[in-house]
Design a protein around this motif. Structure first.
Motif, PDB file in Angstrom:
ATOM      1  N   VAL A 232      20.089  33.666 -32.653  1.00 25.49           N
ATOM      2  CA  VAL A 232      21.188  34.625 -33.307  1.00 25.49           C
ATOM      3  C   VAL A 232      20.667  34.951 -34.831  1.00 25.49           C
ATOM      4  O   VAL A 232      20.079  34.127 -35.391  1.00 25.49           O
ATOM      5  CB  VAL A 232      22.624  33.830 -33.611  1.00 25.49           C
TER       6      VAL A 232
ATOM      7  N   ILE B  71      28.577  35.496 -36.498  1.00 25.37           N
ATOM      8  CA  ILE B  71      28.578  35.279 -35.139  1.00 25.37           C
ATOM      9  C   ILE B  71      29.924  34.525 -34.806  1.00 25.37           C
ATOM     10  O   ILE B  71      29.961  33.305 -35.340  1.00 25.37           O
ATOM     11  CB  ILE B  71      27.478  34.781 -34.609  1.00 25.37           C
TER      12      ILE B  71
ATOM     13  N   LYS C 110      31.405  31.961 -31.985  1.00 26.43           N
ATOM     14  CA  LYS C 110      30.838  31.285 -31.003  1.00 26.43           C
ATOM     15  C   LYS C 110      31.882  30.864 -29.867  1.00 26.43           C
ATOM     16  O   LYS C 110      32.735  30.431 -30.186  1.00 26.43           O
ATOM     17  CB  LYS C 110      30.311  29.903 -31.667  1.00 26.43           C
TER      18      LYS C 110
ATOM     19  N   GLU D  42      25.745  35.827 -23.113  1.00 27.73           N
ATOM     20  CA  GLU D  42      26.269  37.337 -23.023  1.00 27.73           C
ATOM     21  C   GLU D  42      26.886  37.618 -24.432  1.00 27.73           C
ATOM     22  O   GLU D  42      27.276  36.491 -25.290  1.00 27.73           O
ATOM     23  CB  GLU D  42      27.691  37.185 -22.185  1.00 27.73           C
ATOM     24  N   ARG D  43      26.699  38.770 -24.892  1.00 31.10           N
ATOM     25  CA  ARG D  43      26.865  38.951 -26.227  1.00 31.10           C
ATOM     26  C   ARG D  43      27.738  40.257 -26.100  1.00 31.10           C
ATOM     27  O   ARG D  43      27.468  41.308 -25.360  1.00 31.10           O
ATOM     28  CB  ARG D  43      25.835  39.486 -27.336  1.00 31.10           C
TER      29      ARG D  43
ATOM     30  N   LYS E  44      30.617  40.626 -31.813  1.00 25.45           N
ATOM     31  CA  LYS E  44      30.108  39.662 -32.862  1.00 25.45           C
ATOM     32  C   LYS E  44      30.306  38.281 -31.866  1.00 25.45           C
ATOM     33  O   LYS E  44      30.128  37.232 -32.080  1.00 25.45           O
ATOM     34  CB  LYS E  44      30.866  39.369 -33.859  1.00 25.45           C
TER      35      LYS E  44
ATOM     36  N   VAL F 238      29.235  35.631 -29.076  1.00 24.98           N
ATOM     37  CA  VAL F 238      28.370  34.989 -28.188  1.00 24.98           C
ATOM     38  C   VAL F 238      28.876  33.927 -27.365  1.00 24.98           C
ATOM     39  O   VAL F 238      29.529  32.938 -27.802  1.00 24.98           O
ATOM     40  CB  VAL F 238      27.132  34.350 -29.273  1.00 24.98           C
TER      41      VAL F 238
END
Lengths: 296, 319, 285
Positions: free
Chosen positions: B44, B50, B52, B72-73, B76, B78
């Motif tokens: 990342v 990000i 989580k 998978e993203r 923002k 993940v």
């Protein structure tokens, strides 16, 4: 008994004592030689041949078959599911992890009728449970229960380690969050040489037997057991060797999981005729790892 | 979660392999997303805040996977998606569950989640349909509404503060399911859509795709008759007239086998696909029980590969 | 096993009476059978049999022992069944003891014959090495890996396949031994005697639901049964053993009818099983 041949340096089944270079993908070699045959020159990893496969028990949430040489173990994971026996639930903020270890009656060389719940099975169940509990993120699944059942089909030394490795694979297959991959391997010391991954013949020779379980990436030891006696510095060597073995197994597990996750059809040459196909196929936005294993 | 164990001969193996290869190659470019195993670091960019999501954890400032699956993203967020896991409930999901226990003022249902779900007596319509306060008599008569081992269709209402999952079955279309069979498939094969209740008029069959992986295939019940449960139970004896008619039963079995084959192949279950598979079995003159055999299995894979290839071609042609 | 609701049970009963069961099978149809041999290399013979989702691993181990005083000219066979908790979470600990015992006893009754050894599936006198002194002890173990009904039929089939895969090592007896001494035996590693399994029976379980009987019930259908009769039939159509389970009483004429149905079904089943065995053996080479 010549466990390590003085001239050639090979062990009873043709392995070298202390190289740790598992070749990958593992060659499908003929089975290891036993002590009645002459020592052959087999030129690869002196850990026994590993094989891991997931999805062997359809009914379980996760299952795996793990082989280390001739030792063959099935692990099945049921859970997380509702706690069946509320009396056993100690901490309601965490999942309850239970484990049972069973050996099939035909698993050992001399067939012995063992009653269920004999001391060795209970002890190994406890050991596996504690090792896996250290790695499962139990606080993410409060008020639930995870059952790990391990069944030994064939025992040829190192059953404890094979069980832990199989349990790790089964938990990963069930989608249970874990801190890290737990792998385990045993090592011993015979004829003044540290030997990695003892089989039954070497194990019953009376030398020390060190079993180590580690959290692979975090490089922390979760399980350490030894019997017989060893001088301290030798012990360090033997333990280092066992840890290297564990890391090699972790690499193997990772590679097979990656392969399974990355659209590769694994068509192994099979003794099992049937095929079990499991996979997602592509929809527009979802990925499809397809894993087709011919059980071998 | 059942996988079919089949013996494929050489040609069938080759055909299946070819079909699966084609399906993989039809995957969009995003298929190169990273697969991770437990304790792999997820790359990342540290400056973007990000979020989580599931399957990740923070260790020494790095984002580490706790599950084996695919990363998978989404903007923002993940997260790691696994192949096989228990059902993850969301509010508003339609699910099918089985009653495990009757507790004071509630029923406990098993829904393939890490805990049993709870259906409160107050979240359920009373048999006489009047909206009123539940009395002690109602509580004693809970068994007359739902018994142990009954199959029920309900909707997820939400999580309580103690973490338990609550359901509601207030609408007419929810309630007890009878006269049919319940199938279990992995939950990831059922996508959340607008409609989960399907009445297949041409077969006179109800098909309910529960988001938790429980699929109900049964005789069609007109909405509104569901509440007349007590009379129903008296009538259900072993008289031949009371059994499901043979034609309907054949259709039910065909649809159920279609679901079994599709879930073993790992195809997402949609009504259209299920109906198509069942019709294909009729047109190829496959006996109902042979639908679980090797030949039909391979044929279904080939058919699906062809369908997706055609779809892609049409999409590309339209552009 | 999960319970079933009244509606589902009604549906199953209806299906059985209309001759189309929940997976589309007819009443007297078996599920898909798959067979594999040699899965336990350490044993003298082994097999893995799948009947639908029920999976059994059977192994045969032969050890040298002393024959019993009552039958100095016969070897010994013992059969044990174990249910692994991987099949069902309820099998953990002692949960499977009752079921294992029931299955072991039923198999012993069908395959081992009476107290005198008469009617046994395998000729026990072929297991003798030195009369009165040394004989082969066969230990047959069955392990239930996955359970979805009809365990008895699958176990019997697995044992039959395992026996057909079994090789008993040739034994050379030193002839110079005196009659009261223990003779020396030399167990050969190279040569093996294959078993003759043509007289080993299979078991066909007929489950009575309502007024009809079905063959190869899944665990859901078994929960609906009023009674079940397991008939052990060999290739010549002779009945080798009989077990009735379940509380409901049966009319004697019904039992005779069930036996004849079982005999009829077993012909096809034995033929199917034999073809699978030869396939598996061919594949193993």
């Amino acid at each position: 008994m010549e466990f390590v041949d003085a001239l050639t340096g090979f062990r009873v089944d043709g392995r070298r004592p202390n190289e740790v270079t598992p070749t990958f993908p593992f060659p499908t070699a003929p089975p290891r030689v036993t002590q009645s045959h002459s020592v052959l020159l087999l030129d690869f990893a002196q850990m026994r041949q590993l094989k891991g496969e997931v999805g062997v028990v359809a009914r379980a949430d996760g299952s795996a078959l793990f082989e280390m040489g001739n030792t063959r173990v099935i692990a099945a994971v049921y859970g997380p599911r509702e706690v069946q026996n509320k009396g056993q639930q100690v901490n309601s903020k965490e999942a309850l992890v239970r484990c049972e270890y069973r050996m099939a009656e035909f698993s050992t060389g001399d067939r012995r009728r063992k009653p269920k719940g004999d001391r060795r099975s209970t002890e190994i169940s406890l050991v596996i449970r504690q090792t896996m509990e250290a790695s499962i993120l139990t606080h993410l699944m409060p008020r639930s229960q995870i059952d790990i059942f391990v069944q030994v089909l064939q025992a040829d030394g190192g059953t404890r380690s094979a069980c832990i490795n199989a349990a790790t694979l089964a938990l990963a297959d069930a989608g249970i969050p874990m801190r890290d991959i737990v792998t385990s391997c045993s090592a011993g010391y015979l004829c003044s040489t540290p030997l990695l991954d003892l089989n039954y013949v070497e194990d019953s020779a009376g030398g020390p037997d060190v079993t180590v379980g580690i959290l692979a990436k975090m490089d922390k030891v979760t399980l350490l057991q030894m019997d017989a006696k060893l001088p301290m510095d030798t012990f360090e060597n033997v333990m280092e060797l066992a840890i290297e073995g564990c890391k090699a197994i972790a690499t193997y597990i990772r590679e097979t999981r990656k392969i399974n996750g990355l659209n590769m059809l694994k068509i192994a040459s099979h003794k099992w005729i049937t095929h079990r196909v499991k996979g997602l196929l592509v929809e527009d936005e979802w990925l499809c790892p397809v894993q087709w294993t011919g059980n071998s | 979660m059942r996988d079919l164990h089949l013996s494929l001969n050489q040609t069938q193996r080759v055909r299946l392999e070819a079909a699966l290869h084609e399906l993989q190659s039809l995957a969009p470019a995003a298929a190169s997303a990273a697969a991770v195993t437990v304790a792999d670091t997820i790359p990342v960019n540290q400056e973007d805040n990000i979020l989580k999501g599931h399957g990740t954890s923070d260790q020494d400032g790095e984002v580490v996977a706790t599950l084996c699956g695919v990363v998978e993203r989404v903007n923002k967020l993940v997260y790691v998606r696994t192949l096989r896991a228990r059902y993850k409930p969301e509010v508003g999901d339609i699910i099918v569950g089985r009653v495990i226990e009757i507790a004071p003022k509630r029923w406990r249902l098993e829904i393939n989640f890490s805990q049993d779900a709870v259906l409160m007596l107050s979240s359920m319509n009373l048999p006489d349909g009047i909206q009123r306060r539940r009395t002690a008599v109602d509580e004693l008569n809970m068994r007359s509404i739902f018994e142990e081992n009954d199959v029920i269709c309900a909707e997820v209402r939400g999580f309580q503060h103690d973490g338990s999952l609550h359901l509601q079955a207030r609408s007419e279309k929810y309630g007890k399911l009878e006269r049919g069979q319940l199938l279990t498939v992995p939950p990831y094969l059922v996508k959340r859509k607008k409609q989960h209740f399907h009445h297949l008029a041409q077969y006179d069959v109800d098909l309910i795709l529960g988001c938790n992986g429980f699929i109900w295939v049964g005789e069609h019940v007109v909405v509104g008759e569901k509440t007349k449960t007590t009379e129903y139970q008296q009538k259900s004896s072993d008289d031949a007239e009371n059994f499901t008619p043979l034609e309907t039963r054949k259709h039910i079995c065909r649809l159920a086998n279609a679901v079994r084959v599709l879930s073993a192949l790992g195809f997402t279950l949609t009504v259209e696909l299920i109906i198509e598979t069942a019709e294909a079995s009729v047109s190829s003159n496959v006996e109902v029980n042979n639908m679980l055999g090797a030949e039909f299995y391979v044929q279904t894979a080939e058919r699906e590969a062809k369908r997706r290839a055609d779809l892609l071609r049409k999409k590309n042609g339209a552009r | 096993m999960v319970g079933l609701s009244e509606g589902e049970k009604h549906f199953i009963r209806g299906g059985i009476s209309q001759d189309i069961r929940t997976d589309g099978r007819r009443r007297l149809q078996f599920r898909a059978l798959s067979v594999e041999t040699g899965v336990i290399p350490q044993a003298n013979g082994s097999a893995r049999v799948r009947l639908g989702a029920t999976e059994i691993i059977a192994s045969v181990k032969a050890e040298l022992g002393k024959p019993s005083i009552l039958h100095p000219d016969k070897g010994k066979i013992s059969i044990f069944v174990d249910c692994s908790p991987t099949a069902e979470p309820t099998f953990e600990g002692r949960g499977s003891e009752e079921l294992s015992t029931e299955l072991s006893v039923a198999l012993q009754r069908c395959l081992l014959g009476g107290k005198s050894g008469a009617g046994a599936a395998i000729d026990l006198s072929s297991l003798i090495v030195v009369e009165g002194k040394v004989c082969w002890d066969l230990y047959i173990d069955g392990l239930v890996v996955s359970s979805d009904g009809n365990l008895l039929d699958a176990l019997a089939a697995a044992i039959k396949v395992a026996l057909s895969d079994t090789g008993i090592p040739k034994v050379n007896v030193s002839l110079s031994a005196a009659s009261d001494e223990e003779p020396e035996v030399d167990v050969s590693d190279e040569e093996f005697l294959q078993f003759d399994t043509s007289s080993v029976p299979v078991i066909v379980t007929l489950t009575k639901v309502g007024r009809r009987y079905i063959v190869d019930a899944t665990s859901e259908e078994e929960s609906q049964m009023s009674s079940a009769v397991s008939v052990s039939v060999n290739r010549n159509g002779q009945v080798c053993g009989l077990t009735k389970r379940g509380g409901a009483g049966l009319d004697p004429s019904v039992i005779f009818d069930m036996i004849s149905v079982a005999k009829h079904v077993s012909e096809q089943f034995i033929a199917h099983l034999d073809s699978k065995i030869s396939e598996a053996e061919a594949a193993a080479e």
